[in-house]
Write a protein that holds these residues in place. Structure first.
Motif, mmCIF file in Angstrom:
data_model
loop_
_atom_site.group_PDB
_atom_site.id
_atom_site.type_symbol
_atom_site.label_atom_id
_atom_site.label_comp_id
_atom_site.label_asym_id
_atom_site.label_seq_id
_atom_site.Cartn_x
_atom_site.Cartn_y
_atom_site.Cartn_z
ATOM 1 N N ASN A 1 -2.810 5.750 1.363
ATOM 2 C CA ASN A 1 -3.723 6.348 0.393
ATOM 3 C C ASN A 1 -4.712 5.321 -0.122
ATOM 4 O O ASN A 1 -4.367 4.151 -0.343
ATOM 5 C CB ASN A 1 -2.926 6.990 -0.743
ATOM 6 N N ASP A 2 -5.955 5.794 -0.289
ATOM 7 C CA ASP A 2 -7.032 4.913 -0.752
ATOM 8 C C ASP A 2 -6.747 4.445 -2.182
ATOM 9 O O ASP A 2 -6.317 5.218 -3.028
ATOM 10 C CB ASP A 2 -8.377 5.658 -0.684
ATOM 11 N N SER B 1 0.868 -1.180 0.000
ATOM 12 C CA SER B 1 0.000 0.000 0.000
ATOM 13 C C SER B 1 0.903 1.227 0.000
ATOM 14 O O SER B 1 2.114 1.126 0.206
ATOM 15 C CB SER B 1 -0.904 0.008 1.232
ATOM 16 N N ASP B 2 0.280 2.363 -0.246
ATOM 17 C CA ASP B 2 1.018 3.629 -0.315
ATOM 18 C C ASP B 2 0.929 4.297 1.061
ATOM 19 O O ASP B 2 0.067 5.147 1.310
ATOM 20 C CB ASP B 2 0.374 4.478 -1.417
ATOM 21 N N HIS C 1 -11.551 8.043 7.014
ATOM 22 C CA HIS C 1 -11.207 8.601 5.702
ATOM 23 C C HIS C 1 -10.881 10.087 5.892
ATOM 24 O O HIS C 1 -11.621 10.804 6.581
ATOM 25 C CB HIS C 1 -12.407 8.566 4.747
ATOM 26 N N VAL D 1 -7.053 14.212 -2.550
ATOM 27 C CA VAL D 1 -6.423 13.564 -1.386
ATOM 28 C C VAL D 1 -7.464 12.647 -0.766
ATOM 29 O O VAL D 1 -8.582 13.081 -0.452
ATOM 30 C CB VAL D 1 -5.952 14.600 -0.333
ATOM 31 N N HIS D 2 -7.126 11.390 -0.652
ATOM 32 C CA HIS D 2 -8.035 10.422 0.001
ATOM 33 C C HIS D 2 -7.149 9.399 0.706
ATOM 34 O O HIS D 2 -6.597 8.496 0.093
ATOM 35 C CB HIS D 2 -8.952 9.747 -1.026
ATOM 36 N N THR D 3 -7.021 9.602 2.007
ATOM 37 C CA THR D 3 -6.132 8.772 2.827
ATOM 38 C C THR D 3 -6.961 8.088 3.900
ATOM 39 O O THR D 3 -7.954 8.644 4.379
ATOM 40 C CB THR D 3 -5.039 9.674 3.450
ATOM 41 N N TYR E 1 -0.629 17.548 3.228
ATOM 42 C CA TYR E 1 -1.197 17.769 1.896
ATOM 43 C C TYR E 1 -1.730 19.191 1.722
ATOM 44 O O TYR E 1 -2.450 19.471 0.765
ATOM 45 C CB TYR E 1 -2.294 16.740 1.616
ATOM 46 N N PRO F 1 -9.406 6.507 -5.001
ATOM 47 C CA PRO F 1 -9.612 7.825 -4.383
ATOM 48 C C PRO F 1 -10.860 8.543 -4.884
ATOM 49 O O PRO F 1 -11.137 8.562 -6.084
ATOM 50 C CB PRO F 1 -8.345 8.596 -4.740
ATOM 51 N N VAL G 1 1.553 6.619 4.167
ATOM 52 C CA VAL G 1 1.974 8.014 4.354
ATOM 53 C C VAL G 1 2.332 8.323 5.810
ATOM 54 O O VAL G 1 2.931 9.362 6.096
ATOM 55 C CB VAL G 1 0.919 9.023 3.831
#
Ligand code: AMP
Ligand code: ZN
Length: 114
Positions: free
Chosen positions: A29-30, A16-17, A102, A37-39, A75, A33, A19
């Motif tokens: 990160n989702d 996964s990405d 989220h 920005v969607h984390t 962000y 997305p 952060v």
């Protein structure tokens, strides 16, 4: 917890990405997305949903919100704002049964949500 994709991500068995990570939380990160920005912020501990959190989980949930602040700053979302969402159950739209917060930003959100 077996077969939980977020436990797999937390334990680095699934890519996964990421952060942010610390002793208690991981943010990544989702994969799909819904905003620039969607984390997702998840506890390492497998808690099924916001509705199954126990009083002893309250500090963890507070920390999830504080990490959301840090991610918003990373962000540069603090001036324009952002949205925090926790879905629960079928009607709430929860699809992954491991508690997650989220953080969505980078565009104007609509209200009411769909
Ligand atoms: P919810 O519908 O509130 O349960 O949110 C689950 C979120 O997890 C959705 O926004 C999915 O796009 C996201 N998701 C599912 N699988 C992954 C994955 N492997 N990596 C990152 N995000 C994921
Ligand atoms: Zn899990």
């Amino acid at each position: 917890m077996a077969d939980c994709i977020f436990c797999e991500i937390v334990n680095k068995r699934m890519k996964s990405d990421i952060v942010h990570e610390d002793e208690e939380l991981v943010a990544f990160n989702d994969i799909n997305p819904q905003a620039p920005v969607h984390t997702l912020i998840v506890p390492r501990k497998h808690i099924e949903s916001i509705h199954s959190m126990k009083p002893e989980d309250a500090p963890l949930v507070s920390k999830m919100v504080l990490i959301a602040q840090k991610i918003a700053e990373k962000y540069k979302l603090n001036d324009d704002g952002y949205r925090l969402v926790v879905n629960y159950g079928i009607n709430g739209g929860q699809t992954v049964p491991h508690l997650h917060l989220h953080i969505l930003g980078g565009r104007r959100m609509t209200w009411p949500p769909g």
